[in-house]
Design an enzyme around this catalytic site. Structure first.
Site, PDB file in Angstrom:
ATOM      1  N   SER A  85       0.866  -1.180   0.000  1.00  0.00           N
ATOM      2  CA  SER A  85       0.000   0.000   0.000  1.00  0.00           C
ATOM      3  C   SER A  85       0.910   1.241   0.000  1.00  0.00           C
ATOM      4  CB  SER A  85      -0.975  -0.135   1.160  1.00  0.00           C
ATOM      5  OG  SER A  85      -0.706   0.725   2.149  1.00  0.00           O
ATOM      6  N   GLU A 121       1.606  11.025 -10.108  1.00  0.00           N
ATOM      7  CA  GLU A 121       0.408  10.420 -10.716  1.00  0.00           C
ATOM      8  C   GLU A 121      -0.810  10.802  -9.878  1.00  0.00           C
ATOM      9  OE1 GLU A 121       1.102   6.200 -10.408  1.00  0.00           O
ATOM     10  OE2 GLU A 121       2.889   6.291 -11.660  1.00  0.00           O
ATOM     11  N   LYS A 123      -3.895  10.216  -7.748  1.00  0.00           N
ATOM     12  CA  LYS A 123      -4.237   9.016  -6.971  1.00  0.00           C
ATOM     13  C   LYS A 123      -5.724   8.736  -7.158  1.00  0.00           C
ATOM     14  CE  LYS A 123      -3.890   6.803  -2.524  1.00  0.00           C
ATOM     15  NZ  LYS A 123      -5.307   6.477  -2.402  1.00  0.00           N
ATOM     16  N   ASP A 125      -9.362   7.145  -6.933  1.00  0.00           N
ATOM     17  CA  ASP A 125     -10.137   6.668  -5.799  1.00  0.00           C
ATOM     18  C   ASP A 125     -11.046   5.547  -6.279  1.00  0.00           C
ATOM     19  OD1 ASP A 125     -10.649   6.738  -3.197  1.00  0.00           O
ATOM     20  OD2 ASP A 125     -11.935   8.514  -3.224  1.00  0.00           O
ATOM     21  N   TYR A 233      -0.783   1.368 -13.299  1.00  0.00           N
ATOM     22  CA  TYR A 233       0.289   2.238 -12.806  1.00  0.00           C
ATOM     23  C   TYR A 233       1.529   1.499 -12.302  1.00  0.00           C
ATOM     24  CZ  TYR A 233      -2.317   1.233  -8.503  1.00  0.00           C
ATOM     25  OH  TYR A 233      -2.986   0.610  -7.488  1.00  0.00           O
ATOM     26  N   LYS A 322      -2.244  13.384   0.174  1.00  0.00           N
ATOM     27  CA  LYS A 322      -3.714  13.413   0.092  1.00  0.00           C
ATOM     28  C   LYS A 322      -4.248  14.848   0.025  1.00  0.00           C
ATOM     29  CE  LYS A 322      -5.860   9.903   0.769  1.00  0.00           C
ATOM     30  NZ  LYS A 322      -5.954   8.761   1.652  1.00  0.00           N
ATOM     31  N   CYS A 416     -45.321  29.663   4.056  1.00  0.00           N
ATOM     32  CA  CYS A 416     -43.969  30.170   3.790  1.00  0.00           C
ATOM     33  C   CYS A 416     -43.373  30.714   5.089  1.00  0.00           C
ATOM     34  CB  CYS A 416     -44.039  31.269   2.737  1.00  0.00           C
ATOM     35  SG  CYS A 416     -42.497  32.177   2.565  1.00  0.00           S
ATOM     36  N   CYS A 419     -43.234  34.824   4.475  1.00  0.00           N
ATOM     37  CA  CYS A 419     -44.397  35.708   4.280  1.00  0.00           C
ATOM     38  C   CYS A 419     -45.717  35.053   4.676  1.00  0.00           C
ATOM     39  CB  CYS A 419     -44.465  36.183   2.832  1.00  0.00           C
ATOM     40  SG  CYS A 419     -44.986  34.878   1.704  1.00  0.00           S
ATOM     41  N   CYS A 434     -43.500  28.772  -2.393  1.00  0.00           N
ATOM     42  CA  CYS A 434     -44.345  29.774  -1.744  1.00  0.00           C
ATOM     43  C   CYS A 434     -45.071  30.510  -2.862  1.00  0.00           C
ATOM     44  CB  CYS A 434     -43.437  30.721  -0.956  1.00  0.00           C
ATOM     45  SG  CYS A 434     -44.156  32.348  -0.706  1.00  0.00           S
ATOM     46  N   CYS A 440     -43.697  38.309  -0.996  1.00  0.00           N
ATOM     47  CA  CYS A 440     -42.793  37.577  -0.096  1.00  0.00           C
ATOM     48  C   CYS A 440     -41.445  38.281  -0.099  1.00  0.00           C
ATOM     49  CB  CYS A 440     -42.651  36.132  -0.579  1.00  0.00           C
ATOM     50  SG  CYS A 440     -41.450  35.194   0.359  1.00  0.00           S
TER      51      CYS A 440
HETATM   52  C1  9MJ Z   1      -3.583   5.056  -7.458  1.00  0.00           C
HETATM   53  N1  9MJ Z   1      -4.442   4.626  -6.562  1.00  0.00           N
HETATM   54  O1  9MJ Z   1      -3.932   5.816  -8.365  1.00  0.00           O
HETATM   55  C2  9MJ Z   1      -0.500   3.530  -6.757  1.00  0.00           C
HETATM   56  N2  9MJ Z   1      -2.230   4.595  -7.369  1.00  0.00           N
HETATM   57  O2  9MJ Z   1       1.591   2.475  -6.374  1.00  0.00           O
HETATM   58  C3  9MJ Z   1      -1.188   4.985  -8.158  1.00  0.00           C
HETATM   59  N3  9MJ Z   1      -1.800   3.696  -6.487  1.00  0.00           N
HETATM   60  C4  9MJ Z   1       0.337   2.634  -6.049  1.00  0.00           C
HETATM   61  N4  9MJ Z   1      -0.105   4.306  -7.780  1.00  0.00           N
HETATM   62  C5  9MJ Z   1       2.124   1.553  -5.522  1.00  0.00           C
HETATM   63  N5  9MJ Z   1      -1.258   5.890  -9.163  1.00  0.00           N
HETATM   64  C6  9MJ Z   1       1.153   1.153  -4.664  1.00  0.00           C
HETATM   65  C7  9MJ Z   1      -0.005   1.831  -5.008  1.00  0.00           C
END
Ligand code: 9MJ
Length: 677
Positions: A85, A121, A123, A125, A233, A322, A416, A419, A434, A440
């Site tokens: 992670s 890059e 990140k 979600d 990635y 983040k 309302c 008014c 209303c 009003c």
């Molecule tokens: C995401 N979530 O966009 C990694 N990630 O690299 C990118 N996650 C990652 N790289 C190594 N762009 C572990 C996770």
């Protein structure tokens, strides 16, 4: 194999390769090579031929994306290289410390003299996945799980159109374990949730849950109907090719295999460039077609990555910086109903102040009564608040509480709150309104504010706070009264010196010279926005025409349907409105006819155009006027229905959005050359 069968096998291969090439152009390059109908014909032909020759169907055939039947449970798959992670940085200082750690360690090893080069890059979600290609064909796909092993989701990942079932190239590698993020693009998420609500199903909380939930389906035909995408990635285990010596090289290699990479990655040198990229992307975040929650910085040199190594959890050579959270928990202290310009009642939750999306928030909208009922928000509830970019903060949902003692259900008020007129709900409309109209005070204030706003009569300095005072002190009852205000009256108001009062009177005077379109927009007729007002002005040329016999044929004006036509006719049929219009004209509001002459027919006729950035050859208003004369509609926001975006200097997120949506963009000078010869 008989000659005939051999021939069919060849034909199948040609068809499959052709479809895979088109898939690549469409999904990875976002640059389709053939029309959809032609693509469908190729796919039908392949299906038919495979149907007649089932023994020749291959697993990586484009017909086999949803070919697999539901699984009973998810098998466990061991990753060949663990999926680590990422450590997080929440503040600038965390990122600076990360860079210092790497620099100092590599300096000790004698491996660094200058600034460290990183790959930045976005990140994503979504849900992290690992895919295994064997001899170029997709063999396995798994969730991250505990990092060492995850769940087998091959049947679902195969249904994602941008995942190639076969890698590109003549000599595919023997083995490639590749890492990426599956996500639901923002537009797909909105579309999916709208449909879910219509079908009485539960919508997804956010695109991340949507992606993860869609991958955890036993039946791949369910996943196939979810608008999922993937960006790759990184790499795990590999065999059969040389590993590039930089991470940017890895990204380029993956791309050459036909694997989709996030287009917004960038090489940055030094920590100050990292921060510049972070700030740039934070601004761009709203306009991106996908959800991101930060930026990942990765040391570019693979040798340096190896020297830094990893802990059991995360690599020491990468970090996720983040963005501030866009969602936070807080408590509802009360719920009020606000009354807007058209009388619509909006429930608003008053909150215990909370810092979210980079600002302190103490009010959040609940949009309309249906939303309030659906979310069942009550006083005392703990709720999730979302504030993204410049969007008004909203209550996402309540957090289920253990206590059964909750506040009372909130009902729509019968009267309302401002008014005391009746509140009605019109069938088919989400809003309750209303019926007080201009008796009003809330509607009166909002409609005066609308009248003086920038795109209407543009009276600088006449903001909502001042209008509130003017209405409360009975100095102004409707827009026409603005033109009777004196410096003396204004100077007596709170926080208003003589100089400011003089300026406001000057600005009021200046606003009298306007255009027919602006004037119509300023009147605040229901559903008559700027664009509609301009179309009407161009069509009718004069107010007399519009208010007279000709005004009965409003549906002839481009883009005007029967409802808007009725709103306009009702407005001008009302004696009180007629009186106000004449009072405004008597006060001296005027416009020249030449500013609303009928548009010419040009290449821009009927096209929707957006202007962004600062123009050097003319003002924004002149440009709008010019475009209207050419028959174009000018809108404020870029959407799928925009045809052209004209960019001046320092264009903002609109240009980015247009780029992402594939809308034609031209510079100011190119526009002048092309269309104004
Ligand atoms: C995401 N979530 O966009 C990694 N990630 O690299 C990118 N996650 C990652 N790289 C190594 N762009 C572990 C996770």
């Amino acid at each position: 194999m008989t000659e005939g069968l051999n021939h069919i096998k060849k034909e199948l291969e040609i068809l499959r390769n052709s479809i895979l090439e088109h898939d690549y152009a469409y999904y990875v390059l976002a640059d389709p090579t053939i029309p959809d109908a032609e693509y469908d014909r190729l796919l039908q032909k392949l299906k038919k031929l495979e149907g007649e020759n089932p023994q020749l169907v291959t697993e990586d055939s484009p017909t086999q994306r949803v070919g697999i039947s539901p699984v009973e449970e998810f098998a466990e798959i061991n990753h060949l290289v663990p999926m680590l992670s990422l450590d997080n940085a929440f503040h600038e200082q965390d990122l600076i410390n990360f860079d210092t750690r790497i620099t100092e360690r590599l300096q000790k090893l004698g491996k660094v003299k200058e600034n460290i080069e990183y790959v930045a890059e976005p990140k994503l979600d979504g849900a992290a996945v690992s895919l295994r290609y064997i001899d170029g064909s997709l063999a396995l796909a798994a969730t991250r799980g505990n990092g060492n092993s995850g769940e087998d989701i091959t049947h679902n990942v195969r249904t994602i159109a941008s995942v190639p079932l076969r890698l590109r190239g003549e000599n595919p590698p023997k083995l490639l374990e590749v890492r990426g993020e599956v996500f639901m693009p923002k537009d797909g998420f909105i579309r999916y949730n709208k449909l879910a609500l219509l079908n009485g199903e539960k919508p997804f909380m956010n695109p991340r849950n949507a992606a993860a939930g869609s991958l955890r389906q036993l039946d791949p035909s369910v996943t196939a109907n979810r608008p999922l995408e993937i960006f790759f990635y990184g790499m795990g285990q590999f065999d059969g090719f040389e590993r590039p010596d930089t991470h940017s090289g890895v990204l380029e290699l993956l791309y050459s295999f036909g694997l989709k990479i996030c287009p917004d990655w960038q090489i940055v040198v030094s920590v100050s460039d990292c921060l510049k990229y972070y700030n740039f992307m934070e601004k761009k975040r709203e306009s991106l077609p996908y959800e991101i929650d930060g930026i990942v910085f990765k040391t570019n040199s693979i040798l340096k990555q190896e020297l830094m190594g990893s802990s059991s959890r995360a690599p020491r050579w990468a970090i996720a910086h983040k963005f501030p959270a866009q969602e936070e928990l807080t408590i509802v202290e009360s719920i009020d109903f606000q009354v807007g310009r058209t009388g619509a009642l909006t429930p608003v939750a008053r909150l215990k102040p909370v810092f979210v999306g980079g600002a302190n928030v103490s009010n959040a909208t609940l949009h309309n009564i249906d939303e309030l009922v659906r979310k069942d928000v009550r006083i005392g509830d703990t709720v999730i608040i979302r504030r993204a970019g410049d969007v008004i903060p909203e209550v996402v949902k309540i957090v289920k509480q253990s206590s059964t003692k909750r506040g009372k259900k909130i009902d729509l008020p019968k009267r309302c709150p401002i008014c005391k007129s009746e509140v009605v709900r019109i069938e088919g409309e989400a809003a309750a309104r209303c019926v007080g109209g201009l008796i009003c005070d809330a509607q009166r204030k909002e409609s005066i504010y609308h009248f003086s706003s920038r795109n209407a009569l543009d009276i600088e300095g006449l903001g909502i706070k001042l209008i509130q005072q003017l209405v409360d002190n009975k100095l102004v009852n409707n827009p026409a009264d603005i033109y009777q205000l004196t410096v003396e009256q204004l100077s007596k108001l709170e926080r208003m010196g003589k100089k400011s009062a003089e300026n406001i009177v000057k600005n009021i005077e200046k606003s009298k010279a306007t255009s027919f379109g602006r004037f119509l927009y300023a009147l605040g007729i229901r559903e008559v926005g700027e664009v509609t007002a301009q179309s009407i002005a161009a069509h009718y040329e004069t107010l007399e025409n519009l208010m007279g016999e000709e005004g009965k044929d409003l549906c002839e004006v481009p883009d005007i349907g029967p409802i808007v036509a009725k709103n306009i006719q009702d407005f001008f049929a009302n004696p009180r409105n007629q009186k106000m219009v004449y009072k405004l004209l008597d006060a001296g509001i005027h416009w020249s006819k030449s500013r609303s002459i009928k548009p010419k027919r040009t290449e821009l006729t009927g096209k929707t155009v957006v202007l962004t950035g600062s123009l050097s050859s003319m003002t924004r208003d002149e440009a709008k006027q010019n475009l209207h004369q050419m028959g174009a509609k000018v809108t404020n926001n870029v959407s799928k229905s925009s045809d052209l975006v004209i960019v001046g200097d320092n264009p903002g997120s609109k240009a980015e959005k247009a780029k992402n949506l594939g809308i034609k963009i031209i510079s100011e000078s190119a526009w002048l050359d092309l269309f104004n010869k």
